[in-house]
Scaffold this motif. Structure first.
Motif, PDB file in Angstrom:
ATOM      1  N   LYS A 139       7.337  17.685  12.094  1.00 29.67           N
ATOM      2  CA  LYS A 139       8.019  18.209  10.908  1.00 29.67           C
ATOM      3  C   LYS A 139       8.215  19.714  11.062  1.00 29.67           C
ATOM      4  CE  LYS A 139       4.663  16.510   8.417  1.00 29.67           C
ATOM      5  NZ  LYS A 139       3.731  16.225   7.294  1.00 29.67           N
ATOM      6  N   PRO A 140       9.320  20.300  10.698  1.00 31.17           N
ATOM      7  CA  PRO A 140      10.347  19.771   9.790  1.00 31.17           C
ATOM      8  C   PRO A 140      11.370  18.827  10.416  1.00 31.17           C
ATOM      9  CG  PRO A 140      10.971  21.977  10.475  1.00 31.17           C
ATOM     10  CD  PRO A 140       9.608  21.706  11.076  1.00 31.17           C
ATOM     11  N   LYS A 166       7.131  23.309   2.742  1.00 31.50           N
ATOM     12  CA  LYS A 166       8.585  23.148   2.802  1.00 31.50           C
ATOM     13  C   LYS A 166       8.996  22.294   3.989  1.00 31.50           C
ATOM     14  CE  LYS A 166       9.909  27.220   0.166  1.00 31.50           C
ATOM     15  NZ  LYS A 166      10.433  28.599   0.180  1.00 31.50           N
ATOM     16  N   ALA A 167       8.218  22.352   5.066  1.00 33.01           N
ATOM     17  CA  ALA A 167       8.542  21.530   6.243  1.00 33.01           C
ATOM     18  C   ALA A 167       8.517  20.044   5.906  1.00 33.01           C
ATOM     19  CB  ALA A 167       7.566  21.828   7.376  1.00 33.01           C
ATOM     20  N   ASP A 168       7.651  19.653   4.971  1.00 33.65           N
ATOM     21  CA  ASP A 168       7.603  18.252   4.551  1.00 33.65           C
ATOM     22  C   ASP A 168       8.898  17.871   3.836  1.00 33.65           C
ATOM     23  OD1 ASP A 168       4.881  17.905   5.432  1.00 33.65           O
ATOM     24  OD2 ASP A 168       4.233  18.961   3.622  1.00 33.65           O
ATOM     25  N   GLU A 170      11.792  19.419   4.106  1.00 31.33           N
ATOM     26  CA  GLU A 170      12.918  19.474   5.056  1.00 31.33           C
ATOM     27  C   GLU A 170      12.966  18.218   5.926  1.00 31.33           C
ATOM     28  OE1 GLU A 170      13.239  23.143   7.248  1.00 31.33           O
ATOM     29  OE2 GLU A 170      14.641  22.247   8.679  1.00 31.33           O
ATOM     30  N   ALA A 171      11.790  17.753   6.354  1.00 29.84           N
ATOM     31  CA  ALA A 171      11.759  16.517   7.148  1.00 29.84           C
ATOM     32  C   ALA A 171      12.320  15.358   6.334  1.00 29.84           C
ATOM     33  CB  ALA A 171      10.332  16.216   7.605  1.00 29.84           C
TER      34      ALA A 171
END
Ligand SMILES: [Mg+2]
Length: 221
Positions: A139-140, A166-168, A170-171
């Motif tokens: 992730k992302p 935020k990476a979660d 975005e993924a």
């Protein structure tokens, strides 16, 4: 390294050196179901910073109730977790197995079940085969969600993700989901994807309602 030997001997559910894909339990889901995706550290358990001690694992408040709601709704529950501590040499897959087993045990103690665990160990700061920058599974990037989607025949567009970074979100967006809940986060709307905060009781109630709505739709003949 003993852990690498175990990996190569098939002791752990690794599809490649840095990717853990584990089907948990025996519940069967018809194709076309949406899923509840969850990050693990900081979302399910309180983040202890590269956790490697099962005894330190503590669940975050209300997370078991959200997972149990998905269980009741017939929605598969999938953990998607970056584990760069393995690439960095802080811990091994054996530590991951022990810590993750404890997290699943704590959830089970509160009546909540997980159906699949996907973990990515790759990181550019790693060594050996795990030293991969911007790996498609990390992730992302959306690889872990897409992998689970393929294996379980999921309806990703209707699936939900809960995470603390935020990476979660975005993924989730890049996997084609339409909404996610960001622990202690801020609401945000981007084209095709809505980030909802999980800070207050109302936010949690909204997540439960979204899960229940998915179950109701999924069960229509
Ligand atoms: Mg996290």
């Amino acid at each position: 390294m003993a852990d690498t030997d175990a990996t190569m001997s098939g002791r752990y559910p690794l599809t490649e050196p840095g990717l853990w894909v584990e089907r948990v339990g025996s519940r069967v889901f018809p194709a076309g179901r949406p899923a509840l995706f969850l990050d693990r550290d900081g979302t399910i358990n309180i983040d202890t910073d590269y956790p490697d001690d099962p005894a330190e694992m503590v669940l975050r408040e209300d997370i078991a109730a959200a997972i149990a709601a998905a269980n009741r709704a017939g929605i598969p529950v999938i953990i998607v977790t970056n584990q760069s501590g393995i690439a960095r040499g802080y811990s091994g897959w054996g530590d991951f197995a022990a810590v993750n087993g404890r997290v699943l045990e704590l959830l089970a103690g509160e009546g909540a079940s997980v159906d699949m665990v996907v973990a990515c160990a790759y990181h550019e700061a790693g060594t050996g085969p795990l030293a991969v920058a911007d790996h498609p599974m990390r992730k992302p990037n959306p690889g872990m969600l897409l992998e689970a989607g393929n294996r379980l025949g999921l309806d990703l567009q209707r699936s939900l993700i809960v995470g603390d970074k935020k990476a979660d979100m975005e993924a989730g967006q890049r996997a084609g989901l339409s909404q996610g809940w960001l622990v202690d986060g801020q609401a945000a709307a981007q084209p095709g994807f809505t980030v909802r905060p999980w800070r207050e009781r109302d936010d949690f109630d909204g997540l439960l309602a979204a899960i229940a709505a998915l179950g109701a739709v999924s069960r229509k003949p």
